[in-house]
Design an enzyme around this catalytic site. Structure first.
Site, PDB file in Angstrom:
ATOM      1  N   LYS A 181       1.939 -21.415 -24.203  1.00 32.47           N
ATOM      2  CA  LYS A 181       3.172 -21.072 -23.474  1.00 32.47           C
ATOM      3  C   LYS A 181       2.893 -21.322 -21.995  1.00 32.47           C
ATOM      4  CE  LYS A 181       5.493 -18.598 -21.163  1.00 32.47           C
ATOM      5  NZ  LYS A 181       6.152 -19.115 -19.931  1.00 32.47           N
ATOM      6  N   GLY A 234      -2.564 -15.367 -14.639  1.00 34.65           N
ATOM      7  CA  GLY A 234      -1.332 -15.189 -13.869  1.00 34.65           C
ATOM      8  C   GLY A 234      -1.426 -13.984 -12.972  1.00 34.65           C
ATOM      9  N   SER A 235      -0.291 -13.379 -12.707  1.00 36.28           N
ATOM     10  CA  SER A 235      -0.236 -12.286 -11.736  1.00 36.28           C
ATOM     11  C   SER A 235      -0.775 -10.977 -12.322  1.00 36.28           C
ATOM     12  CB  SER A 235       1.209 -12.073 -11.296  1.00 36.28           C
ATOM     13  OG  SER A 235       1.976 -11.670 -12.419  1.00 36.28           O
ATOM     14  N   GLY A 239      -0.198  -9.484 -16.052  1.00 31.64           N
ATOM     15  CA  GLY A 239      -1.462  -9.373 -16.787  1.00 31.64           C
ATOM     16  C   GLY A 239      -1.771  -7.939 -17.205  1.00 31.64           C
ATOM     17  N   GLU A 256      -7.065 -13.318 -16.418  1.00 37.61           N
ATOM     18  CA  GLU A 256      -7.538 -13.703 -15.086  1.00 37.61           C
ATOM     19  C   GLU A 256      -6.355 -13.592 -14.142  1.00 37.61           C
ATOM     20  OE1 GLU A 256     -10.402 -14.264 -13.800  1.00 37.61           O
ATOM     21  OE2 GLU A 256     -11.495 -14.152 -15.681  1.00 37.61           O
ATOM     22  N   CYS A 290      -5.869 -19.068  -6.888  1.00 39.41           N
ATOM     23  CA  CYS A 290      -6.338 -17.683  -7.035  1.00 39.41           C
ATOM     24  C   CYS A 290      -7.600 -17.474  -6.210  1.00 39.41           C
ATOM     25  CB  CYS A 290      -6.588 -17.372  -8.497  1.00 39.41           C
ATOM     26  SG  CYS A 290      -7.667 -18.560  -9.281  1.00 39.41           S
ATOM     27  N   GLN A 337       8.550 -18.564  -3.974  1.00 44.24           N
ATOM     28  CA  GLN A 337       7.225 -18.459  -3.359  1.00 44.24           C
ATOM     29  C   GLN A 337       7.334 -18.680  -1.853  1.00 44.24           C
ATOM     30  OE1 GLN A 337       4.155 -17.437  -4.642  1.00 44.24           O
ATOM     31  NE2 GLN A 337       3.643 -17.480  -2.464  1.00 44.24           N
TER      32      GLN A 337
END
Ligand code: NAP
Length: 498
Positions: A181, A234-235, A239, A256, A290, A337
């Site tokens: 996904k 992701g965020s 997460g 992560e 990240c 963003q």
């Protein structure tokens, strides 16, 4: 092979070895972040039912894939490597059009995906357990690695080639089947990756792709009892919820998440080296990594000279469409963003001293894209929002400190713990820093960013939960260890193991 997109770039799902149009009427448009007039893709927001079909296809394909000898699985990955190499330029250009990073950064990302696939293809011949001596005579114990079953890969937009590949390649080599996904805003690179694995010869159902919102299709992957492993990048917000939900269902989960990565610069550092690395760490990929450098923690005695040169270089940074030669920094990935970047620039103007940037860029080169300027704030307080929050944009904060102990304290005074760097020539301080810095990865005299195909990747504190990704650590995640005891005495045991 049927292609996944039509001329209108309506994306399709890949389920059970077929490219299928989603039945959903909800379509999200994806625009080129450097030119919002250009629609790069129409992304169907697939339904939960479609995700269920993909999970069922992966479940059906699992027994045969599990039985396929690991070296034969590895051969398919080696073929994928060759195809990725042939398509490297095409894939990199697509990545830049879709995500916005410069072509140089995109080529680097595709190369990383190639290296990871190559490493994992080789691992197929090393899926070993261990043999262990027993306490008992004529007994021995050994372990074997076995796949988890169906695993889900949920990925972010900022590395839409490398991150999916570093989840998919080890999962496949270990004998799992995968439902992928991708982030909704980077569908085309996701399709290309799946097309490459398809062309390399993956049997139907072994890898499936479903486009759709995280809240619906992503959540179905998290909830499904047929999915035994989940790898998420992701965020922190998503997460954390996903980890709790997966744990409640006793799935193996790794997440992560975000970072607030410091570079510590001591007075004895090579300032030229520290300067170039800080710029690259802060502004490459528009700060949307990240592992991006978002804080400079520097000794006061050398701060003025360093900051002056940093700002001089930041002001000259070439911002533009990442496909154009000479451009060093592309746009923000989307309007949302960009607005986050601008929000923090306004916060920073109240909290600290703005030295350069701090605005949306305007003019013919910029008006159709989501461009912001490379931004540097000085005299940032360690407890301020600029110091504490992950912005995920080209906003660099300078925190001045009196010496090494304070630098270490400031560097550790955030909830995140992904990556860090130190610039110094004092080996005692370097080793002290490596020991005490609370990050999963640290760099000595090199930028906070980067990683290699065979080296584990992951953070500490709020940045990560679950086992590391990449390298051999990925094999650990995507397999269960079965422990086997063999007694070859041929009669009843005289002693027993407790
Ligand atoms: P995000 O919003 O958390 O989304 C990540 C993925 O999760 C997307 O595919 C998203 O789908 C999906 N998702 C959203 N809601 C979900 C739900 N309820 N259930 C299941 N899946 C769901 O993150 P992002 O904005 O794409 O990426 C930026 C973040 O990733 C930053 O915080 C960055 O630090 C982090 N990151 C971390 C690493 C690392 O290795 N530590 C690497 C790269 C990025 P949609 O796209 O449909 O929303």
């Amino acid at each position: 092979m049927a292609t996944a997109t039509s001329a209108a770039q309506l994306c399709r799902n890949y389920i059970g070895g077929r490219w299928v149009e989603s039945g959903s009427t909800k379509i999200a448009e994806r625009r080129n972040p450097a030119n919002s007039d250009e629609i790069v893709a129409a992304v169907p927001l697939s339904t939960r039912e479609e995700m269920k079909e993909a999970i069922a296809a992966a479940k059906a394909a699992f027994p045969a894939w599990r039985e396929t000898p690991a070296p034969a699985r590895g051969k398919i990955l080696f073929k994928a490597v060759r195809i990725m190499e042939e398509k490297k330029d095409e894939l990199a250009r697509l990545l830049t059009r879709e995500e916005g990073k410069t072509l140089k950064d995109s080529l680097g990302e595709v190369q990383r995906a190639i290296n990871i696939t190559e490493f994992m293809a080789g691992e197929a011949r090393r899926l070993n357990g261990e043999t262990l001596s027993s306490e008992l005579p004529k007994n021995f114990a050994y372990t074997i690695r076995q796949p988890l079953g169906v695993v889900g890969a949920i990925t972010p937009w900022n590395f839409p080639v490398a991150i999916p590949v570093w989840k998919i390649a080890p999962a496949l080599v270990c004998g799992n089947t995968v439902v992928f996904k991708p982030a909704t805003i980077t569908p085309l690179t996701a399709i290309k990756i799946v097309e490459i694995f398809e062309a390399a010869g993956l049997p139907p159902g072994v890898l499936n792709l479903v486009m759709g919102s995280g809240r619906e299709t992503g959540d179905e992957l998290v909830q499904s009892p047929a999915v035994h492993g989940l790898s998420f990048t992701g965020s922190n917000e998503i997460g954390t919820a996903l980890y709790a939900c997966g744990a409640q269902r006793l799935k193996k989960v790794q997440c992560e998440m975000g970072g607030k990565n410091p570079v510590v610069i001591l007075a004895d550092a090579d300032m030229g080296l520290a300067l170039e690395s800080t710029l690259a760490g802060a502004f490459a990929s528009t700060g949307q990594r990240c592992t991006a450098t978002s804080r400079v923690v520097i000794e006061e005695s050398v701060a003025d000279a360093f900051v002056e040169k940093l700002v001089e270089r930041a002001k000259k940074y070439s911002v533009g469409n990442g496909l154009e030669p000479g451009v060093e920094m592309g746009p923000a990935v989307d309007e949302s963003q960009m607005n986050t970047d601008l929000k923090y620039m306004e916060i920073g103007k109240k909290e600290a001293e703005l030295l350069c940037g701090g605005e949306r860029l305007s003019g013919p080169k910029y008006d159709k894209g989501w461009f912001v300027s490379p931004t540097v704030f000085d005299h940032v307080r360690p407890e301020s929002a600029l110091s504490q929050d992950e912005i995920f944009g080209p906003v660099l904060s300078i925190v001045r400190v009196k010496g090494f102990d304070e630098a270490l304290h400031v560097a550790n005074s955030v909830r995140f713990g992904l990556s860090s760097a130190i610039y110094s020539t004092d080996s005692n301080k370097i080793f002290e820093f490596v020991d005490k810095i609370e990050t999963g990865m640290t760099h000595v005299n090199s930028p906070t960013v980067g990683g290699e195909a065979h080296v584990p990747f992951g953070g500490a504190k709020d940045s990560s939960v679950g086992p590391r990704e990449v390298g051999h650590a990925a094999i650990e995640f995507y397999t269960d260890t079965k422990i086997v005891y063999v007694d070859y005495t041929g009669r009843k045991r005289e002693s027993s193991i407790y």
